[in-house]
Scaffold this active site. Structure first.
Site, short mmCIF file in Angstrom:
data_model
loop_
_atom_site.label_atom_id
_atom_site.label_comp_id
_atom_site.label_asym_id
_atom_site.label_seq_id
_atom_site.Cartn_x
_atom_site.Cartn_y
_atom_site.Cartn_z
N GLY A 118 0.70 -1.17 0.17
CA GLY A 118 -0.19 0.06 0.06
C GLY A 118 0.83 1.48 -0.02
O GLY A 118 1.97 1.19 -0.41
N ASP A 153 -8.25 -2.62 0.09
CA ASP A 153 -8.98 -1.39 0.60
C ASP A 153 -9.14 -0.51 -0.58
O ASP A 153 -9.94 0.33 -0.65
CB ASP A 153 -8.08 -0.66 1.50
CG ASP A 153 -7.85 -1.36 2.93
OD1 ASP A 153 -8.53 -2.24 2.95
OD2 ASP A 153 -6.83 -1.02 3.41
N ARG A 206 -35.42 -8.80 9.91
CA ARG A 206 -34.51 -8.00 10.45
C ARG A 206 -33.63 -7.09 9.73
O ARG A 206 -33.72 -7.05 8.45
CB ARG A 206 -33.39 -9.23 10.97
CG ARG A 206 -33.54 -10.13 12.22
CD ARG A 206 -32.86 -11.14 12.29
NE ARG A 206 -33.28 -11.73 13.80
CZ ARG A 206 -32.76 -12.83 13.84
NH1 ARG A 206 -32.03 -13.77 13.28
NH2 ARG A 206 -33.20 -13.49 14.93
N GLU A 221 -15.43 -0.21 8.34
CA GLU A 221 -14.95 -0.50 9.71
C GLU A 221 -14.45 0.93 10.29
O GLU A 221 -14.30 1.77 9.43
CB GLU A 221 -13.63 -1.28 9.52
CG GLU A 221 -12.69 -0.67 8.70
CD GLU A 221 -11.60 -1.72 8.64
OE1 GLU A 221 -11.16 -2.68 9.31
OE2 GLU A 221 -10.52 -1.27 7.74
N ARG A 238 -28.97 -6.92 13.82
CA ARG A 238 -28.04 -7.81 14.20
C ARG A 238 -27.05 -7.52 13.22
O ARG A 238 -26.84 -6.87 12.13
CB ARG A 238 -28.48 -9.26 13.34
CG ARG A 238 -29.48 -9.91 14.07
CD ARG A 238 -29.12 -10.68 15.50
NE ARG A 238 -30.08 -11.54 15.98
CZ ARG A 238 -31.23 -11.08 16.59
NH1 ARG A 238 -31.45 -9.79 16.86
NH2 ARG A 238 -31.95 -11.91 17.18
N ILE A 241 -11.68 -12.56 6.80
CA ILE A 241 -12.33 -13.50 5.84
C ILE A 241 -12.01 -12.80 4.39
O ILE A 241 -11.89 -13.27 3.49
CB ILE A 241 -13.62 -13.84 6.24
CG1 ILE A 241 -13.93 -15.10 5.30
CG2 ILE A 241 -14.80 -12.97 5.78
CD1 ILE A 241 -15.21 -15.93 5.88
N ARG A 265 -9.91 -10.86 3.34
CA ARG A 265 -8.50 -10.88 3.15
C ARG A 265 -8.02 -11.97 2.37
O ARG A 265 -7.02 -12.09 1.63
CB ARG A 265 -7.44 -10.37 4.12
CG ARG A 265 -7.62 -9.10 4.75
CD ARG A 265 -6.29 -8.25 4.39
NE ARG A 265 -5.24 -8.82 5.22
CZ ARG A 265 -4.78 -8.11 6.41
NH1 ARG A 265 -5.54 -7.32 7.08
NH2 ARG A 265 -3.79 -8.94 6.84
P1 ADP Z 1 0.40 -0.27 3.49
O1 ADP Z 1 1.90 -0.47 2.56
O2 ADP Z 1 -0.40 -1.38 3.17
O3 ADP Z 1 -0.01 1.22 3.56
P2 ADP Z 1 1.58 0.05 6.09
O4 ADP Z 1 1.28 1.51 6.12
O5 ADP Z 1 1.48 -0.76 7.35
O6 ADP Z 1 1.12 -0.88 4.88
O7 ADP Z 1 3.33 -0.01 5.56
C1 ADP Z 1 3.79 -1.16 5.35
C2 ADP Z 1 5.16 -0.75 5.72
O8 ADP Z 1 5.87 0.08 5.04
C3 ADP Z 1 5.27 -0.14 7.09
O9 ADP Z 1 5.40 -1.32 7.89
C4 ADP Z 1 6.75 0.32 6.88
O10 ADP Z 1 7.75 -0.94 7.12
C5 ADP Z 1 6.95 0.82 5.43
N1 ADP Z 1 6.40 2.16 5.65
C6 ADP Z 1 5.38 2.66 5.95
N2 ADP Z 1 5.39 4.20 6.00
C7 ADP Z 1 6.87 4.57 5.66
C8 ADP Z 1 7.34 5.75 5.51
N3 ADP Z 1 6.87 6.80 5.39
N4 ADP Z 1 8.63 5.67 4.93
C9 ADP Z 1 9.11 4.41 4.73
N5 ADP Z 1 8.73 3.16 5.07
C10 ADP Z 1 7.44 3.32 5.33
O1 F6P Z 2 -5.16 -2.75 4.71
C1 F6P Z 2 -5.90 -3.91 4.70
C2 F6P Z 2 -6.54 -4.31 5.97
O2 F6P Z 2 -7.17 -5.33 6.14
C3 F6P Z 2 -7.50 -2.95 6.50
O3 F6P Z 2 -8.77 -2.97 5.70
C4 F6P Z 2 -7.73 -3.17 7.72
O4 F6P Z 2 -8.07 -2.05 8.30
C5 F6P Z 2 -6.34 -3.69 8.39
O5 F6P Z 2 -5.65 -4.19 7.06
C6 F6P Z 2 -6.44 -4.84 9.29
O6 F6P Z 2 -5.00 -4.91 9.74
P1 F6P Z 2 -4.45 -6.15 10.54
O7 F6P Z 2 -4.02 -7.19 9.53
O8 F6P Z 2 -3.26 -5.75 11.24
O9 F6P Z 2 -5.54 -6.63 11.39
#
Ligand code: ADP
Ligand code: F6P
Length: 320
Positions: free
Chosen positions: A103, A128, A163, A224, A245, A252, A254
């Site tokens: 991401g 996402d 429901r 969420e 409910r 699930i 993911r």
């Molecule tokens: P995603 O890539 O899905 O957005 P995260 O935000 O958890 O997930 O980022 C994944 C990983 O990328 C982090 O655990 C970290 O190792 C690295 N990362 C996140 N932000 C930065 C940043 N500003 N600079 C360098 N590496 C980053």
């Molecule tokens: O970025 C994917 C995601 O599944 C989000 O939708 C959710 O908020 C988060 O990761 C959950 O993260 P974790 O794997 O730490 O429970």
């Protein structure tokens, strides 16, 4: 000239990551480039946890959910000293370029490495659909189909019992999974970061649907982190004609075998990543924009505002 590339998956896993790993590996190998899989995202990079990948190593993974390479979050990767240690690990292994599937956080890491001399290409991998620079991310379509299948089932039982089903989907502050699920399932309401949340309005609307519209059930899809869905379901039971409910779909969403759409997207994006690296380009991310595979600088992508999906929210309103 690029001779050896590394590949890693980072952040939350997503169906289709394996298809991307396979594509990058096979396209690179067919161009005479060696490929190294890096385990558990940036953590494996820091620890030098690399393994060569052959064509056979990526056989039978196209249809597998999760990621063969493992994924992890490494908060300290934001520190320059840690990034420099990672660059040294790559240099010691003779790896001159990297494909990062993840991401926007993972993109920032890829950009930092590129600035330190290792060309990196980012591929958008997350359920996402919250990454700028692409209309769709790898994994979103599969997660959406999982949500649709679940909500279709919930509808059966909700309508039998008069429901209201409150269904919480993931999205990490992006409402796309909620919105697309709501339209695909004919939900009565969608609540997301884009719609905002007004509890009184929600309860009023449900009362109206039950009393004035004589609906025998209602489905509410909610992102969420917007509100506590168990609490909302209790209020629905007390304050509307429906019995409420709550269902949290959770992780699930993911898992599971990627849809053909995600397999195609991942395969095309993987190919593009290798092509860019062969041209000596780094610091870019790959996306699909208006149905075309494209790329742009990560810096530019990260500055782009995400679409507010106004048209789709309007469509939803017109369909209920
Ligand atoms: P995603 O890539 O899905 O957005 P995260 O935000 O958890 O997930 O980022 C994944 C990983 O990328 C982090 O655990 C970290 O190792 C690295 N990362 C996140 N932000 C930065 C940043 N500003 N600079 C360098 N590496 C980053
Ligand atoms: O970025 C994917 C995601 O599944 C989000 O939708 C959710 O908020 C988060 O990761 C959950 O993260 P974790 O794997 O730490 O429970």
């Amino acid at each position: 000239m690029v001779r050896k590339i590394g590949i890693l998956t980072s952040g939350g896993d997503a169906p289709g990551m394996n298809a991307a790993i396979r594509s990058v590996t096979r396209v690179a190998l067919s161009n005479g480039i060696e490929v190294y899989g890096i385990r558990d995202g940036y953590r494996g990079l820091l620890e030098g946890n690399f393994e060569p990948l052959t064509r056979k190593d990526v056989s039978d993974i196209l249809d597998q959910g999760g990621t063969k390479l493992g994924s992890a979050r490494l908060p300290e990767f934001k520190e320059k000293e840690i990034q420099e240690r990672c660059v040294r690990q790559l240099q010691d292994a003779g790896i001159d370029a990297l494909v990062v599937i993840g991401g926007d956080g993972s993109y920032r890491g890829a950009l930092a490495l590129t600035k330190l001399g290792i060309n990196c290409i980012g591929l958008p991998g997350t359920i996402d659909n919250d990454i700028p620079g692409t209309d769709f991310t790898i994994g979103f379509d599969t997660a959406l189909n999982t949500c649709v299948e679940c909500v279709d089932k919930l509808r059966d039982t909700s309508s039998s019992h008069h429901r209201c089903s409150i269904v919480e989907v993931m999205g990490n502050r992006c409402g796309d999974l909620a919105l697309y699920t709501a339209i695909s399932c004919g939900a009565e309401m969608v609540i997301s970061p884009e719609t905002g949340y007004d509890e009184l309005e929600v309860l009023e609307r449900l009362r109206y649907l039950g009393e004035a519209c004589k609906k025998n059930h209602a489905i509410v899809i909610i992102s969420e982190k917007v509100t506590d869905v168990d609490d909302l379901a209790k209020k629905v039971s007390l304050q509307t004609g429906f019995s409420g409910r709550a269902t949290v779909l959770g992780h699930i969403q993911r898992g599971g075998s990627p849809t053909s759409k995600d397999r195609m997207l991942a395969s095309q994006m993987g190919e593009k990543a290798v092509d860019l690296l062969m041209e000596g380009i780094g610091g870019q991310c790959v996306g699909i924009i208006d149905n075309h595979i494209a790329s742009m600088p990560i810096e530019e992508a990260l500055q782009r505002p995400r679409s507010s999906r106004k048209r789709l929210y309007r469509l939803f309103d017109r369909l209920v």
